[in-house]
Design an enzyme around this catalytic site. Structure first.
Site, PDB file in Angstrom:
ATOM      1  N   GLY A  53      -0.995  -2.059  -5.340  1.00 29.38           N
ATOM      2  CA  GLY A  53      -0.599  -1.553  -6.642  1.00 29.38           C
ATOM      3  C   GLY A  53      -1.690  -1.666  -7.680  1.00 29.38           C
ATOM      4  O   GLY A  53      -1.411  -1.964  -8.849  1.00 29.38           O
ATOM      5  N   GLN A  54      -2.929  -1.427  -7.286  1.00 25.58           N
ATOM      6  CA  GLN A  54      -4.045  -1.579  -8.207  1.00 25.58           C
ATOM      7  C   GLN A  54      -5.241  -0.769  -7.715  1.00 25.58           C
ATOM      8  O   GLN A  54      -5.354  -0.480  -6.513  1.00 25.58           O
ATOM      9  CB  GLN A  54      -4.444  -3.057  -8.311  1.00 25.58           C
ATOM     10  N   HIS A  58      -7.638   3.805  -4.998  1.00 31.94           N
ATOM     11  CA  HIS A  58      -6.431   3.175  -5.524  1.00 31.94           C
ATOM     12  C   HIS A  58      -5.547   2.822  -4.338  1.00 31.94           C
ATOM     13  O   HIS A  58      -5.117   3.696  -3.584  1.00 31.94           O
ATOM     14  CB  HIS A  58      -5.677   4.100  -6.479  1.00 31.94           C
ATOM     15  N   CYS A  59      -5.293   1.529  -4.175  1.00 30.45           N
ATOM     16  CA  CYS A  59      -4.534   1.065  -3.010  1.00 30.45           C
ATOM     17  C   CYS A  59      -3.058   0.932  -3.374  1.00 30.45           C
ATOM     18  O   CYS A  59      -2.696   0.109  -4.223  1.00 30.45           O
ATOM     19  CB  CYS A  59      -5.075  -0.280  -2.533  1.00 30.45           C
ATOM     20  N   PRO A  60      -2.182   1.723  -2.752  1.00 30.10           N
ATOM     21  CA  PRO A  60      -0.753   1.617  -3.077  1.00 30.10           C
ATOM     22  C   PRO A  60      -0.119   0.336  -2.564  1.00 30.10           C
ATOM     23  O   PRO A  60       0.935  -0.071  -3.057  1.00 30.10           O
ATOM     24  CB  PRO A  60      -0.158   2.850  -2.377  1.00 30.10           C
TER      25      PRO A  60
END
Length: 429
Positions: free
Chosen positions: A181-182, A176-178
């Site tokens: 945001g996805q 999950h890549c901050p």
């Protein structure tokens, strides 16, 4: 006369049980931390616009040479920035490969007939069923273990994992890549790699031509490098900014290039899953590159704009605890996939640092933990035999009677002050 009016039908995205956020009537799906997308866009667009403004000022300078070359540098910088933002949007605004949830657990026949070496059973949400915690499936001639998801009520497909942030099982889950945001999964990994690689190219591009601008100013003014830098603050700022940023996005690009060539995910690599066994998904460097960049992206498994019966998507009710020998398992006390206490309504919450952890490894060792707990409980009761002299617990039929005897000192005190005989108090539950 009462007329029953059917409620207005709702679309799938309106009764979605994950933590995603939707826009444009469910056509765009983002993670719960979609606000970080604006920060990432600013960090890309800000320096890119600054570089284009610098080049435009340079073109309008009255003594400028090679105007055509400067125009081409400006246009190329603008194109790279636009592509970078486009890939960022494609990564963040599409379904990463979410696996649809089941509204009920697998059927009992299906659950019992599954051949599995695991001796652990999932029965917290389904006390009337025995569902194996794991089962084996064959992938390219290799046995791969898949696990049951307590939140989605299904066996995760191979390479899928449950994201505690988005609260969904995602196919070929990478991470999950901050920054976008996805979740990064099967359907958006290609765009994610194009995003970080384009960001690396843009950083190098702006870094190089900002240095060229400084060196040309040094030559035109017949001054030293430090004096030229003091007169071109914008170029110096872009040089420093891109030098810092390129280590981050460049490192990610190199790391994911390695993952693509070996057909691994970030999740698998961090868990050292293929250190001691063969990777069943590895097709060789050429085959892995072709699978990532030239294969057809599978369609989404979720039609987010379809009309659904709202009753089918009501969240599963309260969990029925399964008491085994007076012990409540950790899975029954806390929903590991969600990262929240089952008694959240009572005001309890799990610390933030534990919500994003992956507890899959703990599931594999659950039987060992139960054995240790069993020994601890036996030790506790053996050491507590002395307590039977002061506290006696009896369970006659459906009642529990607890008798507490007064200590000798208390009896003497009571006898001296009130001259009452020793009394036994009993509590009925």
């Amino acid at each position: 006369m009462v007329v029953n009016v059917d409620p207005k039908p709702k679309r799938l995205y309106q009764v979605w049980r994950g933590s995603n956020r939707f826009f444009c009537g469910g056509r765009l799906i983002f993670g719960p931390d979609v606000a970080s997308l604006f920060l990432s866009s600013f960090l890309i667009a800000g320096p890119a616009i600054t570089f284009c403004i610098k080049m435009f000022i340079k073109i309008k300078h009255e003594n400028i040479k090679h105007v055509g070359r400067c125009y081409s540098i400006l246009i190329m910088g603008a194109v790279l920035a636009a592509l970078d933002l486009l890939f960022l949007f494609f990564t963040s605004g599409r379904d990463p490969g979410i696996v649809p949830r089941n509204s009920k657990p697998p059927e009992s026949d299906e659950a019992v007939d599954v051949a599995t070496p695991s001796m652990e059973w999932v029965n917290g949400r389904t006390p009337h069923l025995k569902i194996p915690r794991t089962k084996d499936v064959i992938v390219n001639g290799h046995a791969v273990k898949v696990k049951y998801c307590d939140t989605c009520l299904l066996y995760r497909p191979p390479r899928a994992s449950h994201c505690s942030i988005c609260n969904n099982c995602v196919q070929r889950f990478d991470h999950h890549c901050p920054w976008v945001g996805q979740c990064i999964g099967l359907r958006n990994y290609r765009f994610f790699f194009m995003f970080i690689s384009t960001s690396t190219i843009l950083c190098i591009y702006v870094f190089v031509f900002s240095w060229i601008n400084v060196l040309e100013m040094e030559t035109d003014n017949h001054s030293n490098i430090w004096k030229a830098m003091s007169h071109d603050i914008l170029s110096v700022f872009l040089i420093v900014y891109c030098f810092i940023a390129v280590w981050f996005v460049g490192g990610l690009t190199i790391f994911h290039s390695y993952l693509i060539c070996t057909n691994q995910t970030t999740y698998e690599n961090f868990r050292y899953r293929y250190d001691k066994k063969e990777n069943p998904y590895n097709k060789g460097t050429a085959g892995n590159l072709g699978e990532t960049f030239f294969s057809k992206i599978p369609p989404s498994l979720n039609n987010l704009r379809s009309f659904v019966e709202e009753s089918e998507y009501v969240a599963v009710g309260s969990v029925t605890p399964n008491f085994v020998e007076g012990h409540i398992s950790s899975k029954e006390k806390i929903d590991i996939e969600m990262g929240n206490w089952l008694g959240e309504e009572a005001g309890y919450s799990l610390p933030e640092i534990l919500r994003n952890l992956d507890y899959d490894d703990l599931e594999d060792d659950e039987s060992k933990i139960k054995q240790k707990e069993g020994r601890s409980i036996n030790s506790f009761f053996s050491d507590g035999q002395e307590m039977k002299r002061s506290v006696e617990i009896s369970i006659p039929r459906a009642e529990i009677v607890r008798t507490e005897q007064s200590s000798t000192s208390e009896n003497e005190e009571c006898h001296n002050s009130h001259s009452h005989p020793t009394m036994e108090s009993s509590l009925r539950v």
